[in-house]
Structures are given as structure tokens and as C-alpha cells.
Design an enzyme around this catalytic site. Structure first.
Site, short mmCIF file in Angstrom:
data_model
loop_
_atom_site.label_atom_id
_atom_site.label_comp_id
_atom_site.label_asym_id
_atom_site.label_seq_id
_atom_site.Cartn_x
_atom_site.Cartn_y
_atom_site.Cartn_z
N LYS A 19 3.27 -15.12 22.31
CA LYS A 19 2.32 -14.16 22.86
C LYS A 19 0.94 -14.47 22.29
O LYS A 19 0.72 -14.36 21.09
CB LYS A 19 2.75 -12.74 22.50
CG LYS A 19 4.20 -12.39 22.86
CD LYS A 19 4.42 -12.28 24.36
CE LYS A 19 5.78 -11.68 24.71
NZ LYS A 19 6.91 -12.61 24.52
N CYS A 83 9.27 -21.79 38.73
CA CYS A 83 9.60 -22.28 37.38
C CYS A 83 9.53 -23.80 37.30
O CYS A 83 9.53 -24.35 36.20
CB CYS A 83 10.98 -21.80 36.97
SG CYS A 83 11.19 -20.04 37.15
N ARG A 190 19.27 -4.92 23.75
CA ARG A 190 19.02 -3.96 24.83
C ARG A 190 19.67 -4.40 26.16
O ARG A 190 19.48 -5.53 26.61
CB ARG A 190 17.50 -3.83 25.03
CG ARG A 190 17.13 -2.81 26.06
CD ARG A 190 15.63 -2.61 26.12
NE ARG A 190 15.32 -1.68 27.22
CZ ARG A 190 14.09 -1.42 27.64
NH1 ARG A 190 13.07 -1.99 27.06
NH2 ARG A 190 13.90 -0.58 28.63
N CYS A 202 15.55 -15.38 28.70
CA CYS A 202 14.41 -16.01 28.05
C CYS A 202 13.23 -15.03 28.02
O CYS A 202 13.05 -14.24 28.94
CB CYS A 202 14.01 -17.29 28.77
SG CYS A 202 13.35 -17.05 30.43
#
Lengths: 379, 135
Positions: A19, A83, A190, A202
Site C-alpha cells: 500500500k 490481470c 475473515r 490475494c
């Protein structure tokens, strides 16, 4: 091979994947381009054409990257293939070099996803399955269930893909997730789309990667040959489709092996499109590393771990590196360059001579995947 | 055929007269059936040779997922699945009553219609859905 032509990858670089909301896609890509040029020992004026893969970076992404480096003026091709955008850019660059149109080309893959919000990426609107509530994790969940129904496997077995790739990523400084994890942790993460949990998917990421492709190998010996390079698109079918048999990957791999004059038994390592844990298992079979239904056993035996018979995703793959869409295919090829020239610090597959990079994706109704690329490289 | 319909490959699904069937089409040249309707046959390449046909259940569940994270218009959790309908027509749809019994591959599924999402303007998106068939 490309007839009598030879295509070499003579330099490569990538940014750390993760990030980077304080960055822009252009800045990430510029860093990768400059580092790739330095790796190849080339000046910027050696680049005669640029092939730039991205999905959400908008019109003229390549021009925005290269103008600030004083590298415009040459033909710039911006490519979008979901992708497989980066893999498609690489394939087109190889073709231009093989055809003699240019001697040396630049390949860039880039994507900035952290500024698009959290959660699964929004898929294209107007698709009849998306309108019903299909998500990418749900599609992989159905693939997982179809695989387990067909071969009587366990979800614990599938979760081992994440465990292995986390172990690999521990040694890859460019990976986003480098902490080890257990099967229990994967399954307790989760719930996303039962039976898929967060750690079976991913993560989104920001990142960029760049490669220099040339007909002229450098004197340094730090280069690899492109032995096979294939782009395939998925065939539409309204009827029954076996979700454990990804026809687009099978077709692309078959053509790449034919082009290289090699078979799966010749491959020493692979970077494959593990967008979800189940995907890696299915691709072991589709790429020919084992027979149908033998993927979980191959994984459980340790054959796809570093040190095994056919290490898969020694970088940690998409599950750990993260998946900045357009950057992924180029980053996989950078990994191949590093692995085959003994420079994959911390996650080296010893003595590897032939590597395979596989990207596939793009969820659209009626086809297995929108686009797939397979590249075989060797020293 | 209206000019607008001729411009688009996928026609919008018509209002179905029957709640237990899908408004599909069948190629007059090769017999391939489709849902949603289209004008070009992907099998034989015919253009404009489609005739309306009701695609009926029950079908067989191939695979499914319980979606727990989704775009805001959908209320989680919900089930989606691929159902293979007679005539080799595979359709993805939401499965209602998914929490009343375990869903299994091969389970018989009936066609029904129900709201599946709330549009940004507050209106309900009504669609075909699948419902496990009574034994």
C-alpha cells in the site's frame, strides 16, 4: 522460438508491492523504469519502443510515465487485458524485437489500487453475472467447491497454498505479506465467500515493474532468453464448464511449450497466477506439473516449495506480493530474470535454468478467463 | 427487430410471463439455446436467427458460494450458484432458501423470481432466482 530470432530480457526491476497511497502509479513506474535501465546498463536513448500494461490507470498511462523521464518520442503502446495486461505488454514487446522492428524495447506494468477503496475490486458493470451478485472471490469459492467435490480434497489442503507462499515470501523484500501463517489462521481469517477466507485471496496492492527486452544480449551474462511467449483469450460457452479445468491456461501453456520446444518436465520453477489459493492448485494441473486431481498431493509432498521438484511462486506469488493488476505479469518476469541469473536474494531456486510465468484473469460471463499469458524463459 | 436491438449483442431479458422459467432464445440454424437472449449465435455464427423460448427448470446445481463481502446494493450473506438447466444452459443466479438445507452439487433447483438487490435509488432489483426443489 521466434523463427530464427532471439529475444533476451537484459534488465529488470520492480518497486516493493504494497500500500503506497502517498505515491502515484506514474512515480512508482518511473522508479522501476530507471532501475531497469540501470540493471541493463543502458542509457534511456537505447529504448526504441515502450509497451505499458495497466488496467485502471486511464488513457495514455505510458506517456504520463515516460514524458517526465524525457523518454517520449518513441512509439508507446498502452495495453489493457485485465490481470494479464503486463504479460500482454511483454508479449507485444517480444514480438516487436523478434520481428526486427526495434532492437531494444521497454516493458512497464503499473497499478495503483489502494486509492480505489477497500474490499474486492468492483467488476465491470453490465455483465449478467455481476448483476446477479457474483464477485471474484465468489467465483473462486465455486472453483474451490467444484474441485473439492470432484477430487474429494479438503479446504485445509487448499489453505496450504497460502502457508507455503507465505514461507516463500519471508525471503522476498518486495512482497507485501511476509509473516508466516498456519492453516488454522488461514481458515479463521475473515469469511469472504464461503469457503473462501481472506487469506485465501490475494491482496490489492500498488506497484510497478519494468523490463528491458532486446535482440542483443549484454556482455555481462545477466540476461535470459525468452523461449516461449503466448497470449490467449477465453472461449465463450453458454453450457456446462468444468471449473477445475481452466481451458485458457491449458491452451496458452500448450502453445508456449510448443514454441519453446519444451515440456512441463523441463521447467525448474514457475510464477503462477495464484489470485486465490485454489487457483494455484488448479494451475499445477493445467500447466502439466502433475496430473488432473493430483494438485493437492503435489503441494502436500512439498514438491512446489523451494527445494522441491518444481518450486511454484518462490516470490510468494500474488497471495503474498499482492496483485497490482497491470504490474503483476511484468513482476513475474522480473522474478524469472532474477531467479535464472542467481539474483533472487532470499528466495533463490538453486540451479534453475528454465522458468515459466503465468498470468490469467478478467472475470467475464461465459468464459473461463478473459485473457491469459504464458512466458517461458531460460539461460 | 428494432434498430436498438440490432445494435446490441445481448438483449435485455424480457418480462417473463411465467415466474418458473427464463426468457431465453434458441438458434433457428443449430438449435443452441441461450440465456440471456442474444442475436448472434456463438456456436454457428447465425445472425438474427434466434427465436424466443422459455427455458424451464428444474436444473442441477453445479457449484455455489455464500457471499459474505459484496457491493453495498446486495444484502449479505447470500448464496450464488451455477445451475445447469435442461438443454445445456448454465446460468448463474442467487439461490433463495439456501440456509434451510445444505446445498450440494447435483441438487435439483427450480426457477423463481425475487428481489435480489436494492438499487441506489431505493428500488428493488427483481430477478430470476433459484430455489432448492422439494423432494
Amino acid at each position: 522460438m521466434y523463427g530464427g530470432s532471439q529475444v533476451h530480457v537484459i534488465g529488470g526491476a520492480m518497486t516493493p508491492f504494497g500500500k503506497h497511497p502517498d505515491q502515484t502509479a506514474e512515480r512508482l513506474a518511473q522508479r522501476a523504469v530507471l532501475d531497469a535501465l540501470a540493471d541493463a546498463g543502458l542509457r534511456r536513448d537505447a529504448i526504441e519502443a515502450a509497451y505499458v500494461g495497466s488496467v485502471f490507470q486511464g488513457s495514455l498511462a505510458g506517456q504520463r510515465v515516460l514524458k517526465d523521464l524525457g523518454m517520449t518520442g518513441v512509439p508507446i503502446y498502452n495495453l489493457e487485458n485485465a490481470c494479464s495486461s503486463g504479460g500482454t505488454a511483454l508479449a507485444q514487446a517480444c514480438l516487436a524485437v523478434a520481428a526486427g522492428q526495434v532492437e531494444t524495447a521497454l516493458v512497464v506494468g503499473m497499478e495503483m489500487l489502494s486509492t480505489r477503496g477497500s474490499g474486492p475490486l468492483a467488476l465491470s458493470t453490465g455483465d449478467p453475472e455481476i448483476e446477479q451478485g457474483l464477485t471474484m472471490p465468489a467465483l473462486y469459492a465455486m472453483r474451490t467447491r467444484a474441485y473439492l467435490d470432484k477430487y474429494d480434497g479438503s479446504i485445509e489442503g487448499v489453505a496450504q497454498v497460502t502457508v507455503k507462499n507465505r514461507r516463500h515470501a519471508a525471503g522476498n523484500k518486495n512482497a507485501q505479506f511476509r509473516d508466516p501463517c498456519t492453516v488454522e489462521e488461514v481458515l479463521a481469517s475473515r469469511p469472504v465467500a464461503d469457503p473462501i477466507t481472506l487469506l485465501q485471496m490475494c491482496p490489492n496492492a500498488d506497484g510497478a515493474a519494468a523490463l528491458i527486452v532486446s535482440s542483443k544480449p549484454p556482455a555481462s551474462g545477466k540476461s535470459v532468453k525468452v523461449l516461449g511467449s503466448v497470449v490467449a483469450s477465453g472461449r465463450f460457452a453458454q453450457g456446462h464448464r468444468d471449473l477445475t479445468v481452466p481451458d485458457i491456461t491449458i491452451e496458452a501453456a500448450k502453445k508456449a511449450y510448443e514454441m519453446a520446444g519444451l515440456g512441463p518436465e523441463d521447467v525448474d520453477l514457475a510464477e503462477v497466477h495464484d489470485a486465490a489459493a485454489i487457483a494455484e492448485v488448479v494451475y499445477y494441473e493445467a500447466l502439466g506439473f502433475c496430473g488432473a486431481g493430483e494438485g493437492l498431493a503435489l503441494l502436500a509432498a512439498g514438491d512446489t516449495a523451494i527445494g522441491g521438484k518444481i518450486p511454484v511462486n518462490p516470490s510468494g506469488g500474488l497471495l503474498c506480493r499482492g496483485h497490482p493488476l497491470g504490474a503483476t505479469g511484468v513482476a513475474q518476469a522480473v522474478e524469472m530474470l532474477w531467479q535464472l541469473t542467481g539474483r533472487a536474494e532470499g528466495h533463490q531456486v538453486e540451479g534453475a535454468k528454465v522458468g515459466l510465468a503465468h498470468c490469467t484473469g478478467g472475470g467475464i460471463w461465459g468464459v473461463d478467463n478473459g485473457a491469459c499469458t504464458v512466458h517461458l524463459m531460460g539461460v | 427487430m428494432s434498430k436498438e436491438a440490432a445494435m446490441t449483442l445481448h438483449a435485455e431479458p424480457d418480462d417473463v410471463a411465467r415466474s418458473d422459467a427464463l426468457a431465453g432464445c434458441e438458434c433457428g440454424h443449430c438449435g443452441r439455446r441461450y440465456f440471456p437472449k442474444r442475436t448472434v449465435c456463438t456456436e454457428c455464427g447465425s445472425d438474427g436467427a434466434m427465436a424466443d423460448v422459455a427455458i424451464e427448470g428444474p436444473g442441477a446445481l453445479y457449484s455455489h458460494a455464500i457471499v459474505q463481502i459484496a457491493p453495498k446494493i446486495f444484502e449479505v450473506p447470500y448464496a450464488v450458484g451455477y445451475v445447469d438447466l435442461p438443454g445445456d444452459v448454465r446460468v448463474l443466479g442467487q439461490i433463495v432458501d439456501w440456509d434451510r438445507q445444505p446445498l450440494k452439487q447435483g441438487m435439483k433447483m427450480q426457477i423463481d423470481h425475487a428481489p435480489i438487490a436494492t438499487e441506489p435509488d431505493g428500488s428493488k432489483r427483481v430477478s430470476f432466482v433459484f430455489r432448492p426443489a422439494a423432494d
